[in-house]
Design a protein around this motif. Structure first.
Motif, PDB file in Angstrom:
ATOM      1  N   GLY A   3       1.310  10.018   4.883  1.00 18.01           N
ATOM      2  CA  GLY A   3       1.274   8.604   4.728  1.00 18.01           C
ATOM      3  C   GLY A   3       2.519   7.755   4.952  1.00 18.01           C
ATOM      4  N   ALA A  18       1.544   4.906   0.739  1.00 16.86           N
ATOM      5  CA  ALA A  18       0.209   4.557   1.281  1.00 16.86           C
ATOM      6  C   ALA A  18      -0.175   5.438   1.954  1.00 16.86           C
ATOM      7  CB  ALA A  18       0.079   3.204   1.875  1.00 16.86           C
ATOM      8  N   ASP A  20      -2.335   8.060   4.455  1.00 14.06           N
ATOM      9  CA  ASP A  20      -3.094   7.678   5.777  1.00 14.06           C
ATOM     10  C   ASP A  20      -4.635   7.806   5.650  1.00 14.06           C
ATOM     11  OD1 ASP A  20      -0.667   7.471   6.947  1.00 14.06           O
ATOM     12  OD2 ASP A  20      -0.797   9.412   8.057  1.00 14.06           O
ATOM     13  N   ASN A  21      -5.166   8.561   4.695  1.00 12.13           N
ATOM     14  CA  ASN A  21      -6.717   8.554   4.399  1.00 12.13           C
ATOM     15  C   ASN A  21      -7.190   7.615   3.850  1.00 12.13           C
ATOM     16  OD1 ASN A  21      -5.966   8.869   1.739  1.00 12.13           O
ATOM     17  ND2 ASN A  21      -6.722  10.914   1.590  1.00 12.13           N
ATOM     18  N   GLY A  22      -6.379   6.388   3.459  1.00  6.73           N
ATOM     19  CA  GLY A  22      -6.886   5.033   3.174  1.00  6.73           C
ATOM     20  C   GLY A  22      -6.958   5.028   1.292  1.00  6.73           C
ATOM     21  N   ASP A  24      -5.857   5.294  -2.716  1.00 14.30           N
ATOM     22  CA  ASP A  24      -4.985   4.553  -3.520  1.00 14.30           C
ATOM     23  C   ASP A  24      -3.537   4.818  -3.323  1.00 14.30           C
ATOM     24  OD1 ASP A  24      -6.910   3.307  -4.908  1.00 14.30           O
ATOM     25  OD2 ASP A  24      -7.246   4.637  -6.518  1.00 14.30           O
ATOM     26  N   GLU A  25      -2.614   4.044  -3.546  1.00 15.10           N
ATOM     27  CA  GLU A  25      -0.991   4.318  -3.357  1.00 15.10           C
ATOM     28  C   GLU A  25      -0.639   5.206  -4.357  1.00 15.10           C
ATOM     29  OE1 GLU A  25       0.932   0.407  -3.822  1.00 15.10           O
ATOM     30  OE2 GLU A  25      -0.015  -0.471  -1.941  1.00 15.10           O
TER      31      GLU A  25
END
Length: 72
Positions: A3, A18, A20-22, A24-25
Motif C-alpha cells: 500500500g 491505503a 493497493d487492493n482498494g 479500507d485504510e
C-alpha cells in the motif's frame, strides 16, 4: 500486503496506509514499523505490511518501505 502511506504524524507516532487492493485504510503505529524506518514514513511512500486484527480493528505490523522508495 502492499500500500501507500496516506499520512503519518511523526510527533503523534501514527498514521494510515491505503492498501493497493482498494480496501479500507489501515492504522499504523510507529511500533509496527521495521527498523531502520521507524518514525520515518512519509505520505506517498510505497510500503509492504502485514494486516493484523486488534481490539480496535485491523492495523499494520512489520511495515517496511519498499526498496525503490528509499532515498527519495
Amino acid at each position: 500486503m502492499k500500500g501507500k502511506v496516506k499520512w503519518f504524524d511523526t510527533e503523534a507516532r501514527y498514521g494510515f496506509i491505503a492498501p493497493d487492493n482498494g480496501g479500507d485504510e489501515v492504522f499504523v503505529h510507529d511500533s509496527g514499523i521495521k527498523f531502520p524506518c521507524s518514525g520515518l514514513l512519509e505520505p506517498g511512500q510505497q510500503v509492504e505490511f502485514e494486516l493484523v486484527e486488534a481490539d480496535r480493528g485491523p492495523h499494520a505490523q512489520r511495515v517496511r518501505v519498499l526498496e525503490e522508495q528509499r532515498g527519495q
